[in-house]
Every structure is written in C-alpha cells, then in structure tokens.
Design an enzyme around this catalytic site. Sequence first.
Site, PDB file in Angstrom:
ATOM      1  N   ARG A 112       0.835  -1.217   0.000  1.00  0.00           N
ATOM      2  CA  ARG A 112       0.000   0.000   0.000  1.00  0.00           C
ATOM      3  C   ARG A 112       0.868   1.265   0.000  1.00  0.00           C
ATOM      4  O   ARG A 112       0.441   2.327  -0.407  1.00  0.00           O
ATOM      5  CB  ARG A 112      -0.979  -0.026   1.183  1.00  0.00           C
ATOM      6  CG  ARG A 112      -1.937   1.138   1.234  1.00  0.00           C
ATOM      7  CD  ARG A 112      -3.225   0.837   2.031  1.00  0.00           C
ATOM      8  NE  ARG A 112      -3.007   0.000   3.193  1.00  0.00           N
ATOM      9  CZ  ARG A 112      -2.442   0.420   4.343  1.00  0.00           C
ATOM     10  NH1 ARG A 112      -2.075   1.657   4.494  1.00  0.00           N
ATOM     11  NH2 ARG A 112      -2.290  -0.430   5.349  1.00  0.00           N
TER      12      ARG A 112
ATOM     13  N   TYR B  31     -17.084  13.870 -15.839  1.00  0.00           N
ATOM     14  CA  TYR B  31     -17.263  12.432 -15.821  1.00  0.00           C
ATOM     15  C   TYR B  31     -18.300  12.108 -14.737  1.00  0.00           C
ATOM     16  O   TYR B  31     -18.245  12.673 -13.637  1.00  0.00           O
ATOM     17  CB  TYR B  31     -15.916  11.770 -15.512  1.00  0.00           C
ATOM     18  CG  TYR B  31     -16.017  10.281 -15.437  1.00  0.00           C
ATOM     19  CD1 TYR B  31     -16.148   9.518 -16.584  1.00  0.00           C
ATOM     20  CD2 TYR B  31     -16.017   9.638 -14.209  1.00  0.00           C
ATOM     21  CE1 TYR B  31     -16.263   8.151 -16.511  1.00  0.00           C
ATOM     22  CE2 TYR B  31     -16.128   8.261 -14.126  1.00  0.00           C
ATOM     23  CZ  TYR B  31     -16.246   7.528 -15.284  1.00  0.00           C
ATOM     24  OH  TYR B  31     -16.375   6.173 -15.203  1.00  0.00           O
TER      25      TYR B  31
ATOM     26  N   ASP C 297      -8.654  16.971 -14.802  1.00  0.00           N
ATOM     27  CA  ASP C 297      -8.787  15.601 -15.296  1.00  0.00           C
ATOM     28  C   ASP C 297      -8.403  15.627 -16.779  1.00  0.00           C
ATOM     29  O   ASP C 297      -9.123  16.195 -17.596  1.00  0.00           O
ATOM     30  CB  ASP C 297     -10.223  15.116 -15.089  1.00  0.00           C
ATOM     31  CG  ASP C 297     -10.444  13.675 -15.551  1.00  0.00           C
ATOM     32  OD1 ASP C 297      -9.659  13.186 -16.384  1.00  0.00           O
ATOM     33  OD2 ASP C 297     -11.422  13.053 -15.088  1.00  0.00           O
TER      34      ASP C 297
ATOM     35  N   LYS D 262      -7.932   4.331 -19.289  1.00  0.00           N
ATOM     36  CA  LYS D 262      -8.290   4.745 -20.652  1.00  0.00           C
ATOM     37  C   LYS D 262      -7.037   4.808 -21.545  1.00  0.00           C
ATOM     38  O   LYS D 262      -6.410   3.791 -21.740  1.00  0.00           O
ATOM     39  CB  LYS D 262      -9.040   6.072 -20.581  1.00  0.00           C
ATOM     40  CG  LYS D 262     -10.104   6.132 -19.475  1.00  0.00           C
ATOM     41  CD  LYS D 262     -11.231   5.142 -19.685  1.00  0.00           C
ATOM     42  CE  LYS D 262     -12.172   5.040 -18.489  1.00  0.00           C
ATOM     43  NZ  LYS D 262     -12.759   6.292 -18.012  1.00  0.00           N
TER      44      LYS D 262
HETATM   45  C1  LIG Z   1     -13.251   6.747 -16.823  1.00  0.00           C
HETATM   46  C2  LIG Z   1     -13.041   8.137 -16.366  1.00  0.00           C
HETATM   47  C3  LIG Z   1     -12.852   8.427 -15.009  1.00  0.00           C
HETATM   48  C4  LIG Z   1     -12.912   7.363 -13.936  1.00  0.00           C
HETATM   49  O1  LIG Z   1     -11.931   6.427 -14.091  1.00  0.00           O
HETATM   50  P1  LIG Z   1     -12.022   4.922 -13.489  1.00  0.00           P
HETATM   51  O2  LIG Z   1     -10.697   4.356 -13.840  1.00  0.00           O
HETATM   52  O3  LIG Z   1     -13.164   4.254 -14.171  1.00  0.00           O
HETATM   53  O4  LIG Z   1     -12.264   5.074 -12.029  1.00  0.00           O
HETATM   54  C5  LIG Z   1     -12.624   9.731 -14.655  1.00  0.00           C
HETATM   55  N1  LIG Z   1     -12.605  10.721 -15.568  1.00  0.00           N
HETATM   56  C6  LIG Z   1     -12.802  10.492 -16.877  1.00  0.00           C
HETATM   57  C7  LIG Z   1     -12.784  11.622 -17.833  1.00  0.00           C
HETATM   58  C8  LIG Z   1     -13.029   9.190 -17.322  1.00  0.00           C
HETATM   59  O5  LIG Z   1     -13.247   8.965 -18.612  1.00  0.00           O
END
Ligand SMILES: *Cc1c(COP(=O)(O)O)cnc(C)c1O
Length: 396
Positions: free
Chosen positions: A55, A108, A180, A205
């Site tokens: 962790r 998101y 983000d 992603k």
């Molecule tokens: C998918 C996504 C998230 C969340 O990510 P996870 O890995 O599913 O927790 C946050 N912001 C954006 C823009 C995303 O496409």
Amino acid sequence: MNHIETDLIHSGNAFNTSRSVVPPIYQTATYYAPPGVEEFIEAATAPRYPHFYQRHGNPVSSQTAELLARLEGKDAALLTATGMAAISTAILSVVKAGDHVIAQQSHYSAAGIFLKEVLPQFGISVSYTDQRDNNSFREAIRENTTLIYLETPSNPNLAITDLAFVGTLAREKGITTICDNTFASPINQRPGDFGIDIVVHSATKYLGGHSDLTAGVICGTTEAINIAWKKLLSFGGALAPFDTWLLLRGLRTLAMRVRQINENALQLAQWLEQQPLVRRVIYSGLPSHPQHELAKAQMKGFTGMLCIEVDGKDEPQQFHRAQTILRQLKIFANAASLGGVESLIVHPASMWGKHHSKQEKERAGINEGLLRISVGIEHIDDLIADFAQAFQYVND
Ligand SMILES: *Cc1c(COP(=O)(O)O)cnc(C)c1O
C-alpha cells in the site's frame, strides 16, 4: 531530456534494479525490512517507499510513476487503483471542511456524483460553472474557494476549458487547480504547461490503452504528491502489482496509439459530418466545433473521443434511431470505457441513467440522440464502412 517517444521506453528504468529488461512483477504484499532501526523508520515512513509494504509503494509503481510524471511535465506522480481513486484522493488532499470548490457543469459521471454528494457531506460547498465561459470561473470565486476542479475536453460533450485563463486566474488568487486530463492524454495536452497544479487521469483509458486494467494517476509537485500519498495510505486505493505492470507495458506505445487514434477520429468525424442521419458531430478537431480555436491553442491533437447527435423529428425518434445504430454496429462495441485500441460506443443518456436528473443531463449537453464514440486503431476504412452499414437499418 529525450523526446517523449524515447522516454516512454526508458524513463524510470533506474528503478528496475534486476537484470531483466522488463521489470519483474513484485507480486508481494510485503518486503523484508532493513536491519537497522534508522533504515526501518525510513522505510516505514518515507513517501512512496518502494520496498516496505504494497500500500506504500512498489518498485514498478515507482518506475511507472516517474514515467507518468515525465509525460505530464510534473515532478512526481502517484498511482491509484482507479481513476476515481485518483480524483477523490487528489480533491481530498486539497480541501477541508468550510472550503468552497469551483467545478464545471459537465464532468465524468462519477466525478460529478463525488462533487454533488460526497463533498457536501463534509461541509464543502461546490459551484458549477459553464466551462466554455471564462467569466463564470471568475464570478464563482469566493473568499473560501480553495480548489478549481477542471476536465477538458469534458465527458461526454467535449466542451473545452481555457486552461491558460483558469491557470492564471487561480494562481493570482492562490487557488489550487486540478485537471482531469483523461480525454486528451498527455500526448495531446499538458495542463501543467498552462499553470494547472495537479493533473489526474483515469489510466484505465488512454494511458493503459488496452482495456485490460483499471488505474488512476495523480501528477504534481513532490510536495503535493506526498500529501496525496499520505491520504491514499488511509483511503487504501493503491494500485495492485500486476495492474501496475500492465500499465507500464501499455504506456510504451502511448504516443503511437494516440497518434493513430487522432488520425482515425478526425477522418471518421469528417465523414460523419457528411451523413444525413447525423444532425451534429461534436469533435474538437473539426472547424465546426464552437471552441475549435481554443482547442487548437492548447491541444496538439484532438483525441479519439467524439459525439454524434442522431437526427430525428423529436427526442423519441432520435432515441430510437440512436439505439438502432448502436445495435447494428459490428466493429464499434457497445461498452462503457474509452481510450483503448478497440473502438467503443455508448449512449450517454442511458449511461447517466438514474444517477442524474434530466436537467443535469441537459446542462452537460446530453440528449436522447447523443452517441459517444471512442475511436480505436482499426483501419479507418473499416470503421467508416461499419457506420455506413449500420445507418442502413434506420427505417423510420
Ligand atoms: C473513466 C473516467 C474516469 C474514472 O476512471 P475509473 O478508472 O473508471 O475510475 C474519470 N474521468 C474520466 C474523464 C473518465 O473517462
């Protein structure tokens, strides 16, 4: 410093102290503690120490984090189990009870829920701006504003936030900024270059890129990342060893993948714009995007994310047609997530479903005819042909 393409292959390699070219997977919860008391104290308490307890850190996490920090032009990075763990940890490492946060009307979905439901539980208030309007950020600032939380291009409507404007405004006022950067990927956009303090990603992603893991990352100054690391110790959202290893492996090809995806998406968007069944294509790389100039100023490429609004006489017809197209596509899989090598498509109005009101969906630019597309690296002719055949099933 080398070019990004070179650093994607070599950055962080110093953390691999084994003789293998590819680092081993440290599939272990714990490590033999160093013998001396001083060394033990150091191992137990130093931020992101790589050989103490999973962790706290892991050698491959250190290697991957160094590469991710390099990609975003930041000093340090922290890996998390999901993108949402990165977002929630980053936000909670900045704000405290009594603070005010400025966010956008479109985020998101799960990040929107975090802002709407979780922060107020702790006495933190949130205002929602129209990210396309610079003034709305300025006007939202209060005495107790400590954080501006951004997402650009935003999910799913691909609205653009003026990073240089918000970055400068926030620094003038001593407000921390988090962006983000999932949709853009660091190949196309680096928020830090515009004065944004902390960059977060869903590494699930583009960064991972193969739809085979979930992960997140927080990038910032060493000080900010050490604070976030200490929060993550309590929250518990460390990224597991195997997923860390897969993420590093996926990252090697990031630049190539994103370039091919940018190219495919632009061609698909241009073709879709010519189709009578498509009322509107929303793609920041098209001159028809209302913020195309801003996108060009802060992005090097326009990503694989685009939306189409299916034409129809009213919302029920748009809905019906959108569903028909979705179901008839053969290459574009109907699946949540994005940013992988394979093309995916979703109906955002259904995905947001019951978590958000109709009004919230409208504010985020989601209507019944909207389809969100994540373009992959397949051959562009096949992607276009897939839409062409699916359109033929629309018969009402
Ligand atoms: C998918 C996504 C998230 C969340 O990510 P996870 O890995 O599913 O927790 C946050 N912001 C954006 C823009 C995303 O496409």
